[in-house]
Design an enzyme around this catalytic site. Structure first.
Site, PDB file in Angstrom:
ATOM      1  N   LEU A  63       0.826  -1.297  -0.054  1.00 59.83           N
ATOM      2  CA  LEU A  63       0.246  -0.058   0.072  1.00 59.83           C
ATOM      3  C   LEU A  63       0.924   1.292  -0.114  1.00 59.83           C
ATOM      4  O   LEU A  63       0.737   2.209  -0.900  1.00 59.83           O
ATOM      5  CB  LEU A  63      -1.073   0.074   1.065  1.00 59.83           C
ATOM      6  CG  LEU A  63      -2.314  -0.295   0.994  1.00 59.83           C
ATOM      7  CD1 LEU A  63      -3.156  -0.556   2.344  1.00 59.83           C
ATOM      8  CD2 LEU A  63      -3.190   0.628   0.041  1.00 59.83           C
ATOM      9  N   ASN A 110      -3.264  -7.065  -9.169  1.00 58.53           N
ATOM     10  CA  ASN A 110      -2.167  -6.282  -9.613  1.00 58.53           C
ATOM     11  C   ASN A 110      -1.021  -6.957 -10.191  1.00 58.53           C
ATOM     12  O   ASN A 110      -0.645  -8.180  -9.975  1.00 58.53           O
ATOM     13  CB  ASN A 110      -1.654  -5.556  -8.239  1.00 58.53           C
ATOM     14  CG  ASN A 110      -0.494  -6.328  -7.635  1.00 58.53           C
ATOM     15  OD1 ASN A 110       0.778  -5.866  -8.002  1.00 58.53           O
ATOM     16  ND2 ASN A 110      -0.685  -7.098  -6.568  1.00 58.53           N
ATOM     17  N   ARG A 111      -0.496  -6.134 -11.039  1.00 60.90           N
ATOM     18  CA  ARG A 111       0.745  -6.576 -11.602  1.00 60.90           C
ATOM     19  C   ARG A 111       1.723  -5.573 -11.702  1.00 60.90           C
ATOM     20  O   ARG A 111       2.235  -4.952 -12.772  1.00 60.90           O
ATOM     21  CB  ARG A 111       0.547  -7.128 -13.033  1.00 60.90           C
ATOM     22  CG  ARG A 111      -0.109  -6.406 -14.253  1.00 60.90           C
ATOM     23  CD  ARG A 111      -0.067  -6.975 -15.578  1.00 60.90           C
ATOM     24  NE  ARG A 111      -1.058  -6.113 -16.474  1.00 60.90           N
ATOM     25  CZ  ARG A 111      -2.295  -6.353 -16.806  1.00 60.90           C
ATOM     26  NH1 ARG A 111      -2.881  -7.394 -16.190  1.00 60.90           N
ATOM     27  NH2 ARG A 111      -2.739  -5.717 -17.598  1.00 60.90           N
ATOM     28  N   GLY A 113       4.689  -4.775 -10.375  1.00 65.28           N
ATOM     29  CA  GLY A 113       6.215  -5.200 -10.671  1.00 65.28           C
ATOM     30  C   GLY A 113       7.144  -4.388 -10.042  1.00 65.28           C
ATOM     31  O   GLY A 113       8.041  -3.796 -10.564  1.00 65.28           O
ATOM     32  N   ASN A 138       9.982  -3.763   3.552  1.00 62.89           N
ATOM     33  CA  ASN A 138       9.971  -5.042   2.738  1.00 62.89           C
ATOM     34  C   ASN A 138      10.843  -4.927   1.189  1.00 62.89           C
ATOM     35  O   ASN A 138      10.909  -3.614   0.855  1.00 62.89           O
ATOM     36  CB  ASN A 138       8.571  -5.116   2.288  1.00 62.89           C
ATOM     37  CG  ASN A 138       8.225  -6.499   1.493  1.00 62.89           C
ATOM     38  OD1 ASN A 138       8.920  -6.521   0.349  1.00 62.89           O
ATOM     39  ND2 ASN A 138       7.336  -7.323   1.846  1.00 62.89           N
ATOM     40  N   SER A 174       6.347 -12.376  -4.880  1.00 58.78           N
ATOM     41  CA  SER A 174       5.587 -11.656  -5.782  1.00 58.78           C
ATOM     42  C   SER A 174       5.501 -12.277  -7.118  1.00 58.78           C
ATOM     43  O   SER A 174       6.611 -12.817  -7.635  1.00 58.78           O
ATOM     44  CB  SER A 174       6.112 -10.227  -6.279  1.00 58.78           C
ATOM     45  OG  SER A 174       5.398  -9.451  -7.112  1.00 58.78           O
TER      46      SER A 174
END
Length: 340
Positions: A63, A110-111, A113, A138, A174
């Site tokens: 986020l 979502n993509r 990236g 992260n 991811s």
């Protein structure tokens, strides 16, 4: 109140809405206004990884990728805040559109990236924040870094964020960075974990404090694969595991608009899959490694279910988009009721 804000935000494209929300939450945080917008959750102190959390409900990474609204999110009542994923160098991410709402399923695809402004920018935002609570950072690898050199990117980020993070999350799950998920398995995982552990020891000596390392894993694993990951984490003496990232599955959203878009699916459809991973991990880890559960928490009871499955902490992302700050309080209350 949030339902009205959501109605207005949902008239915008998902990414524009996301950016505007970060701007507003960040501005509210700087002005100290966000705490006035929602009833604060009850205090529920929780100790995990040697850290003291105000409550066990945190903001999941993704986020606030660049750390632009740390104070703002904290004022909404989160017991901890995780920012990122951040990479060594800035990168634009994948072409737009790359973020899609599936409101009928309370889901998001979502993509993105790993679009972010780079670790140096993020650290400037961290230094500017007033937040004194638990802050997770992260970290990931740049898109153009070969997988066989991914360790270098993780170590670069770890070196830079170590002094400023309460804990560091290593994102190997991811689905939007080619080859990244291969780092979750076999020799690739073992080599990465060993390198991280050695660097953690060096940095502990250098900075005079030990910053815990958490590994974030995917939900798209068999029980056998999950057991192997658990064994590797224990063998490398990691400090926590975050379960889970988004899923490549489209179970639960078949036939909905945008369901066929490439990318990771989050929100309600991933809930059961993520909770199952938590249960398997809990059985394999036997309390030797704490689990931070994330995936599909859209009601307070979902947070309690993850704690009951074996998690020590939970995080929310998509649920926050659909339900707003009230979800934080509901989740804390549900976990408190479970503990009684």
């Amino acid at each position: 109140m949030y339902s009205l804000a959501r109605e207005l935000l949902f008239k915008l494209s998902p990414e524009t809405s996301h950016e505007l929300s970060i701007d507003l939450i960040g501005a509210g945080g700087r002005l100290g206004l966000n705490g006035l917008l929602t009833k604060a959750p009850a205090s529920l102190p929780t100790s995990v990884m040697g850290l003291q959390f105000a409550n066990p409900v945190g903001l999941a990474a993704g986020l606030d990728k660049n750390g632009d609204a740390i104070d703002g999110f904290a004022q909404l009542g989160f017991g901890f805040v995780e920012i990122g994923t951040v990479t060594p160098r800035p990168q634009p991410g994948n072409p737009k559109p790359r973020l899609f709402r599936l409101p009928q399923a309370e889901a998001v695809i979502n993509r993105m990236g790993f679009n972010n402004l780079g670790v140096d920018h993020l650290l400037e935002r961290v230094k500017a924040a007033k937040y004194q609570g638990v802050l997770g950072i992260n970290i990931g690898k740049n898109f153009d870094t070969p997988v066989e050199r991914a360790v270098d990117d993780y170590l670069t980020c770890l070196d830079k964020v170590y002094a400023h993070a309460s804990y560091v999350t290593v994102n190997v799950s991811s689905p939007n960075t080619p080859g990244l998920r291969s780092l979750q398995f076999g020799d690739s995982l073992k080599e990465l974990l060993e390198a991280l552990r050695r660097r953690q020891e060096d940095l502990t000596q250098e900075h005079g404090k030990r910053v815990p390392l958490a590994i974030k894993i995917a939900p798209d694993m068999s029980d056998e694969e999950t057991a192997l990951v658990a064994s590797a984490l224990l063998g490398a003496d990691m400090d926590a595991v975050i379960a889970t990232n988004t899923t490549l599955s489209r179970e639960g959203v078949e036939g909905l608009a945008h369901a066929d878009e490439a990318g990771g699916l989050s929100g309600s459809p991933v809930r059961d899959k993520s909770t199952h991973i938590v249960k398997v991990l809990a059985g394999e880890l036997g309390g030797r490694l704490p689990i931070i559960a994330v995936g599909g928490i859209t009601e307070g009871r979902h947070a309690a279910e993850k704690i009951a499955a074996g998690a020590s902490l939970v995080q929310i992302y998509s649920g926050f988009i659909y339900k707003g700050p009230a979800l934080i309080r509901e989740a804390v209350d549900a976990i408190a009721a479970l503990r009684k």
